[in-house]
Design an enzyme around this catalytic site. Structure first.
Site, short mmCIF file in Angstrom:
data_model
loop_
_atom_site.label_atom_id
_atom_site.label_comp_id
_atom_site.label_asym_id
_atom_site.label_seq_id
_atom_site.Cartn_x
_atom_site.Cartn_y
_atom_site.Cartn_z
N ALA A 149 0.59 -1.21 0.01
CA ALA A 149 -0.03 -0.10 -0.22
C ALA A 149 0.82 1.08 0.05
O ALA A 149 2.23 1.13 0.03
CB ALA A 149 -1.02 -0.07 1.27
N LEU A 151 1.58 3.65 2.24
CA LEU A 151 2.41 3.73 3.48
C LEU A 151 3.12 2.41 4.12
O LEU A 151 3.91 2.64 4.88
CB LEU A 151 1.59 4.45 4.59
CG LEU A 151 0.62 5.54 4.35
CD1 LEU A 151 -0.07 5.91 5.60
CD2 LEU A 151 1.64 6.72 3.74
N VAL A 154 2.79 -5.61 3.57
CA VAL A 154 2.47 -6.72 4.67
C VAL A 154 3.08 -8.13 4.21
O VAL A 154 3.12 -8.36 2.86
CB VAL A 154 0.90 -7.17 4.42
CG1 VAL A 154 0.81 -8.26 5.44
CG2 VAL A 154 0.28 -5.75 5.21
N ASP A 301 -11.45 3.11 7.88
CA ASP A 301 -10.94 3.05 6.44
C ASP A 301 -11.26 1.50 6.04
O ASP A 301 -10.52 0.61 5.86
CB ASP A 301 -9.24 2.82 6.65
CG ASP A 301 -8.75 2.42 5.41
OD1 ASP A 301 -9.05 2.97 4.42
OD2 ASP A 301 -7.50 1.93 5.28
#
Length: 305
Positions: A149, A151, A154, A301
């Site tokens: 993503a 920022l 994973v 979110d």
């Protein structure tokens, strides 16, 4: 190059340069970082100047086409600059009141984020754990991210001792060092756009973006929020949140229980798992109703998965 475009580039460039000068004045000696920030600011300035010039020279009858062109330009700039620019593009795509062309084009940024270099990501882990390498923290650690993503990204891993499968969210390398200069550039360019179009006053969006970002890059706070949500729905077996592994969690590294499942929008996969999409939708609506009306603590979110 038209006169309007030349004027726009000059003013936008001056705004972006001011932001870079402020960043350089911090005096941390990282010339490479300042240079990269300058390059991002220059690309952003030219893009915004092109957008302003386009709207200034487009008749109202042709405005839909201008929206399409300018949305494509912003998407290309956000993709190239990466990091906060991708996050800002995603933020704009979900904001109310923007033309549909921007929503359609910038929403693509949700699925187009390239992963960071694995060596730099592993360096973040070492910095957060006092020089300890990921292979010493986990039984196994996959250096290739399963998701990336704007920022963070994973990685799949297995805990030592328990053999428990976990998801390790790691902040993008160098993010904290670029935040201030990138947000300063964005604020300057929003100010420039307001000079060109006085009714366009989206300075509040920069302030809101900055406020959200400060919270979002603190992964320990995210872990605490996750646990709070888990406690709030402990009485409802339909709703759960991953457990946080605090011994391998820091401000820029969040390690959580790996939960197998599928996107709530993937109806075919839900059927294969024996899940009823209607019941899932009911559980989701119940969850948000309780968050809003009972707990006053809302997941800010939400997305399919």
């Amino acid at each position: 190059m038209t006169y309007v475009f030349r004027r726009a580039v000059a003013v936008a460039g001056a705004c972006a340069t001011a932001a870079v000068v402020v960043d350089a004045a911090r005096g941390d000696g990282d010339v490479a970082r300042v240079a990269r920030g300058g390059a991002r600011a220059a690309y952003a300035a030219v893009t915004v100047a092109r957008v302003v010039a386009d709207y200034k020279t487009t008749s109202s009858e042709a405005m839909d086409a201008a929206h399409e062109r300018c949305a494509v330009r912003l998407h290309a700039m956000c993709t190239a600059n990466g990091g906060l620019y991708v996050k800002a593009g995603q933020f704009i795509s979900t904001a109310g009141g923007v033309p549909l062309a921007y929503v359609r084009e910038l929403s693509k940024l949700q699925d187009e984020v390239a992963p960071a270099d694995s060596r730099a990501v592993l360096a973040v882990v070492r910095e957060e754990f006092g020089g300890v390498d990921a292979r010493d923290l986990f039984e196994t650690f996959d250096p290739e991210p399963m998701a990336a993503a704007s920022l963070a990204q994973v990685h799949r891993a297995v805990l030592k001792g328990s053999g428990r499968e976990v998801a390790v969210k790691i902040q993008r390398p160098g993010l904290e060092q670029t935040i201030e200069s990138d947000i300063s550039t964005m604020a300057s360019l929003v100010f420039f756009t307001k000079l060109a179009f006085p009714s366009f006053d989206f300075g509040f969006m920069v302030d809101e973006f900055r406020s959200r970002l400060e919270k979002e890059i603190d992964f320990e706070a995210e872990g605490r929020n996750c646990e709070r949500m888990k406690r709030a729905f402990a009485d409802d077996e339909r709703i759960d949140a991953p457990s946080v592994e605090w011994n391998v969690t820091r401000k820029r590294v969040l390690t959580m229980e790996f939960v197998h499942g599928t996107k709530v929008t993937d109806i075919a996969s839900m059927h294969k798992l024996g899940l009823d999409p209607k019941q899932a939708a009911l559980a989701l609506s119940d969850a948000f109703a309780r968050m809003l009306l009972v707990h006053s603590f809302v997941h800010g979110d939400p997305h399919p998965g």
